[in-house]
Scaffold this motif. Structure first.
Motif, PDB file in Angstrom:
ATOM      1  N   ASP A 114       0.824  -1.203   0.000  1.00  0.00           N
ATOM      2  CA  ASP A 114       0.000   0.000   0.000  1.00  0.00           C
ATOM      3  C   ASP A 114       0.864   1.262   0.000  1.00  0.00           C
ATOM      4  OD1 ASP A 114      -2.605   1.438   0.359  1.00  0.00           O
ATOM      5  OD2 ASP A 114      -1.669   2.002   2.260  1.00  0.00           O
ATOM      6  N   HIS A 115       1.928   1.271   0.816  1.00  0.00           N
ATOM      7  CA  HIS A 115       2.841   2.417   0.803  1.00  0.00           C
ATOM      8  C   HIS A 115       3.474   2.599  -0.571  1.00  0.00           C
ATOM      9  CE1 HIS A 115       2.420   2.937   5.030  1.00  0.00           C
ATOM     10  NE2 HIS A 115       3.144   1.897   5.384  1.00  0.00           N
ATOM     11  N   MET A 116       3.883   1.501  -1.172  1.00  0.00           N
ATOM     12  CA  MET A 116       4.560   1.583  -2.463  1.00  0.00           C
ATOM     13  C   MET A 116       3.640   2.143  -3.536  1.00  0.00           C
ATOM     14  SD  MET A 116       6.838  -1.901  -2.471  1.00  0.00           S
ATOM     15  CE  MET A 116       8.225  -2.094  -1.352  1.00  0.00           C
ATOM     16  N   ALA A 162       4.940   5.344  -5.211  1.00  0.00           N
ATOM     17  CA  ALA A 162       5.588   4.999  -6.483  1.00  0.00           C
ATOM     18  C   ALA A 162       4.608   4.818  -7.625  1.00  0.00           C
ATOM     19  CB  ALA A 162       6.438   3.734  -6.318  1.00  0.00           C
ATOM     20  N   GLY A 163       3.320   4.731  -7.333  1.00  0.00           N
ATOM     21  CA  GLY A 163       2.340   4.642  -8.406  1.00  0.00           C
ATOM     22  C   GLY A 163       1.962   3.216  -8.776  1.00  0.00           C
ATOM     23  N   ARG A 164       1.476   3.055  -9.988  1.00  0.00           N
ATOM     24  CA  ARG A 164       0.940   1.777 -10.430  1.00  0.00           C
ATOM     25  C   ARG A 164       2.068   0.783 -10.718  1.00  0.00           C
ATOM     26  NH1 ARG A 164      -4.313   1.349 -11.634  1.00  0.00           N
ATOM     27  NH2 ARG A 164      -3.903  -0.346 -13.110  1.00  0.00           N
ATOM     28  N   VAL A 165       1.815  -0.467 -10.361  1.00  0.00           N
ATOM     29  CA  VAL A 165       2.795  -1.536 -10.526  1.00  0.00           C
ATOM     30  C   VAL A 165       2.659  -2.148 -11.911  1.00  0.00           C
ATOM     31  CG1 VAL A 165       3.560  -3.785  -9.652  1.00  0.00           C
ATOM     32  CG2 VAL A 165       2.787  -2.007  -8.056  1.00  0.00           C
ATOM     33  N   ALA A 166       3.808  -2.383 -12.562  1.00  0.00           N
ATOM     34  CA  ALA A 166       3.814  -2.989 -13.890  1.00  0.00           C
ATOM     35  C   ALA A 166       4.013  -4.494 -13.838  1.00  0.00           C
ATOM     36  CB  ALA A 166       4.909  -2.360 -14.747  1.00  0.00           C
ATOM     37  N   SER A 168       8.317  -3.851 -10.265  1.00  0.00           N
ATOM     38  CA  SER A 168       8.630  -2.798 -11.225  1.00  0.00           C
ATOM     39  C   SER A 168       7.371  -1.961 -11.404  1.00  0.00           C
ATOM     40  CB  SER A 168       9.087  -3.391 -12.554  1.00  0.00           C
ATOM     41  OG  SER A 168       8.144  -4.301 -13.066  1.00  0.00           O
ATOM     42  N   PHE A 169       7.549  -0.643 -11.474  1.00  0.00           N
ATOM     43  CA  PHE A 169       6.422   0.277 -11.569  1.00  0.00           C
ATOM     44  C   PHE A 169       6.345   0.879 -12.966  1.00  0.00           C
ATOM     45  CE2 PHE A 169       7.310  -0.203  -7.150  1.00  0.00           C
ATOM     46  CZ  PHE A 169       6.094  -0.100  -6.511  1.00  0.00           C
TER      47      PHE A 169
END
Length: 338
Positions: free
Chosen positions: A185-187, A191-195, A218-219
């Protein structure tokens, strides 16, 4: 004041009640339901909770404004749907559901009913995390390069072999549902959406369940992340956000330590020396009370809860990918068709 009922009175449900009962001007628990009444009668009497024999009794009580759900993960969707249909505002412990489809269904039920749906990512409320958020938003962190999260607990050896928390269907990907989802949740916030994700799970300290999880993330914006969580070692927490303006860190199991180390203010002429860090200590903060009071104020002030549902739903999507990666030990690309 919001009048709430608690559904589920295990260790965590009792902790939620204890955090606000008689202490908050925003929310007060008035009723409770759990399958085994004999185990909670004394607690209910001590806290002034009326025990309801069924969940339906809570949902039919017009004097109850909200339901707080602290039950096994697989039960959340049905319980959220029923509360939403009854017009009750809902606070549900993380994870909202055990897969993305169920999380979406829960959120849609709440939206259709026009009620507040809050998910208990409690660490967002700690002042140390709020300090990271402040420096992220005002630009002092700069552009995020990477993010590393570690959370461990000593609960593994004490989990009963017959308990729901050791059931792999209730707790897939080892330590993710218990503690790893907080780091995720913090990430997502910073950092935004995860790829894509690569996950490895192992059984290191307890004989009844996999207890150790490592995830490489990876984001979509190019940020990389590392997540480690374990149920079978000493309790610890560390969130490190690395930016072009400096490094922000939250540490200790209580999250009470915040440290920000800026980048050097001049080109180094020898060994690189870090500038003096900014250190803030905030011991004794009650995160449970803070999140429940924000839930109550979201209802009375008709505003969003601190944790956006969009982040919760993307977290559920990433969680699905982590579980698939743990099962296959392969990288899972969220941008590719499932």
């Amino acid at each position: 004041m919001i009048r709430a009922a608690i559904l589920g009175l295990g260790r965590w449900g009792r902790s939620l009640v204890n955090s606000v009962q008689g202490e908050s001007a925003d929310i007060h628990f008035v009723a409770a339901h759990t399958p085994n009444r004999a185990t909670v009668d004394a607690f209910c009497a001590e806290k002034g909770l009326a025990f309801c024999e069924t969940y339906d009794a809570i949902l039919k009580d017009d004097t109850i404004d909200a339901v707080v759900i602290a039950t096994p993960h697989s039960q959340h969707l049905e319980q959220v749907r029923r509360a939403a249909a009854a017009g009750k505002h809902i606070f549900v412990e993380k994870p909202l559901a055990l897969n993305h489809a169920d999380a979406v269904a829960a959120a849609e039920a709440a939206e259709k009913a026009g009620i507040v749906l809050a998910v208990g990512f409690v660490r967002r409320f700690h002042p140390s995390v709020c300090e990271v958020r402040k420096r992220f938003r005002d630009g002092r962190l700069g552009k995020i390069c990477g993010i590393v999260g570690q959370q461990t607990s000593g609960t593994g050896p004490f989990l009963p072999a017959s308990g729901w928390r050791v059931d792999p269907h209730e707790s897939p990907a080892a330590a993710m549902t218990a503690i790893g989802v907080h780091l995720l949740d913090h990430m997502i916030e910073f950092a935004g959406r995860v790829a894509g994700v690569q996950c490895v799970v192992e059984r290191r300290g307890t004989a009844v369940m996999d207890d150790t999880t490592s995830v490489l993330l990876s984001f979509e914006n190019g940020v990389s992340g590392l997540l480690f969580c374990c149920l079978s070692t000493g309790p610890y927490y560390n969130l490190s956000v690395y930016g072009t303006g400096g490094h922000a860190e939250v540490s200790e199991s209580t999250l009470e330590n915040f440290r920000f180390t800026p980048i050097p203010d001049a080109a180094p002429t020898g060994p690189v020396k870090a500038p003096p860090p900014d250190i803030i200590k905030r011991p004794g903060f009650d995160m449970l009370r803070a999140e429940l009071e924000d839930f109550a104020r979201a209802i009375t002030e008709r505003r969003p809860f601190l944790v956006p549902i969009a982040d919760v739903l993307h977290g559920a999507e990433v969680f699905d990918a982590i579980v698939r990666s743990a099962e296959t030990r392969r990288y899972v690309n969220l941008r590719a068709p499932a």
